[in-house]
Design an enzyme around this catalytic site. Structure first.
Site: not given
Length: 404
Positions: A63, A68-69, A286, A227, A130, A282, A61, A163
């Site tokens: 990116h 981000g963003g 971000s 988490r 997502y 991950d 996993h 999100r």
């Protein structure tokens, strides 16, 4: 073209003790003792006394083309570089999109994966982002899995997160069904890599699908389950039912997070199926922090370095042995994602190795037989790292050569 690692302790991930490992081009040719060669055969030998060899790490996993963003265009993270990955011991990486599938694209993700492969490591990708319905390269997820070699599953699909696209159960069910059949047609894992947010629903949407349909529990691989404690408890229940879970390394600054050493020690203590557990970084995405109203309060970029750092900490701080910890970032990942010739030190497998010192610090990294990191420092760099570094591959013609 032939490299011989003499007298190295091999964690394959089973502990083989001290052995010699012969690398022939991009494969492991032999693991054993007392190897001798005729003088006419040119073999580069390395004295590895006091070193430990483990399979190259598989980060499931990352990116790779940036993420981000959440704080605006200026908070988009840059693409990852080859040396960032290899310095972390990563020789195989699975790239994914996240929140931003507007300025990031599946085409860009695939191109980045292909570029990293040319530069020297092995790459795969998830199809999607997502949102649901999710992004694909071809018309459907089923086609991506059946026809595009690098696509191993769908991801990262967000649930229980402000999100996410707030997907309905029917939408998630159809996505999982597409992934399952596409995986069959392409002989792929076809898993659905699920991003778990901090929402109260947690894993309940997935559990509802499992209760109401014929889709097997192994079709889903939820990530970020550590988490917070509430999600971790749900993850343990999912694991106990025969499911697979992915823990996220790093996160030491998360007050509610269950750190990797603690999480793994608890899983072992409960006697759960550790072979169904993986750890990923991950990395390069971000790391946004939001308040209770969903307002962005902080932002950082994830590092792939946390992957091995957390596994080494686990061995140092808990009763888990090296041979118990290594599969979580090697053979377990290869099994879950059906990655051929990956995740083990074994004859015929790809020559992906990490050599560790007595303190479990990374000293050397080989990717497909090529020495990428030596004395803990990268010695091979990506194409556009060349302006700042001493050595870099220049193009496809020079692939496999080290340019001074």
């Amino acid at each position: 073209m032939f490299k011989l690692l003499r007298g190295v302790r091999a964690i394959c991930p089973e502990d083989r003790g001290k052995v010699d490992i012969l690398l022939a081009f991009d494969r492991i040719a032999y693991i054993g003792t007392g190897l001798h060669f005729p003088q006419s055969l040119e073999v580069e030998e390395f004295d590895c006394n006091g070193m430990t060899a483990i399979p190259g790490l598989i980060d499931g996993h990352v990116h790779i083309c940036g993420g981000g963003g959440e704080g605006g265009p200026q908070t988009r993270t840059p693409e990852i570089t080859l040396s960032e990955l290899t310095a972390a011991g990563i020789t195989t990486v699975v790239g994914c999109l996240g929140t931003d599938a507007v300025t990031r694209s599946m085409a860009g993700l695939l191109a980045k994966a292909k570029g990293l492969e040319v530069e020297g490591i092995t790459t795969y990708i998830y199809s999607g982002a997502y949102q649901v319905p999710t992004r694909t390269l071809l018309n459907t997820l089923r086609e991506d899995l059946a026809l595009i070699e690098k696509v191993v599953g769908a991801g990262e699909i967000a649930i229980s997160d402000h999100r996410s696209a707030q997907p309905q159960i029917e939408e998630l069910t159809k996505l999982a069904a597409e992934a399952r059949v596409g995986g069959m047609l392409g002989d792929k894992a076809g898993v659905v890599h699920i991003h778990l947010g901090e929402g109260q629903r947690g894993l309940s949407p997935i559990n509802q699908i499992l209760e109401e349909t014929e889709i097997p529990i192994t079709q889903f691989v939820p990530t970020h389950v550590n988490r917070n404690r509430r999600l971790f408890e749900q993850g343990l229940e999912f694991l106990a039912r025969g499911g697979r879970i992915d823990l996220t390394a790093g996160g030491d600054d998360l007050e509610e997070g269950v750190k990797i050493p603690e999480a793994l020690a608890e899983i072992f203590a409960k006697g759960l199926a550790i072979e169904n557990v993986t750890v990923s970084s991950d990395g390069n995405g971000s790391l946004p922090l939001f308040d209770q109203q969903g307002n962005l309060t902080g932002l950082a970029k994830g590092s792939v370095q946390v992957l091995w750092q957390d596994l080494a900490r686990t061995v140092h701080e808990t009763q888990l042995s090296l041979e118990q910890a290594v599969p979580l970032v090697t053979s377990n990942v290869a099994k879950v994602l059906k990655l051929v010739r990956k995740g083990r030190l074994e004859q015929g497998y790809d020559a992906d190795l990490v050599l560790l010192d007595a303190e479990l610090q990374i000293q050397q990294v080989y990717a497909k037989g090529r020495l990428m990191v030596d004395q803990g420092q990268p010695i091979v760099f990506g194409t556009f790292e060349a302006g700042e570094k001493e050595k870099a591959p220049q193009n496809r013609v020079l692939q496999g050569e080290q340019i001074s």
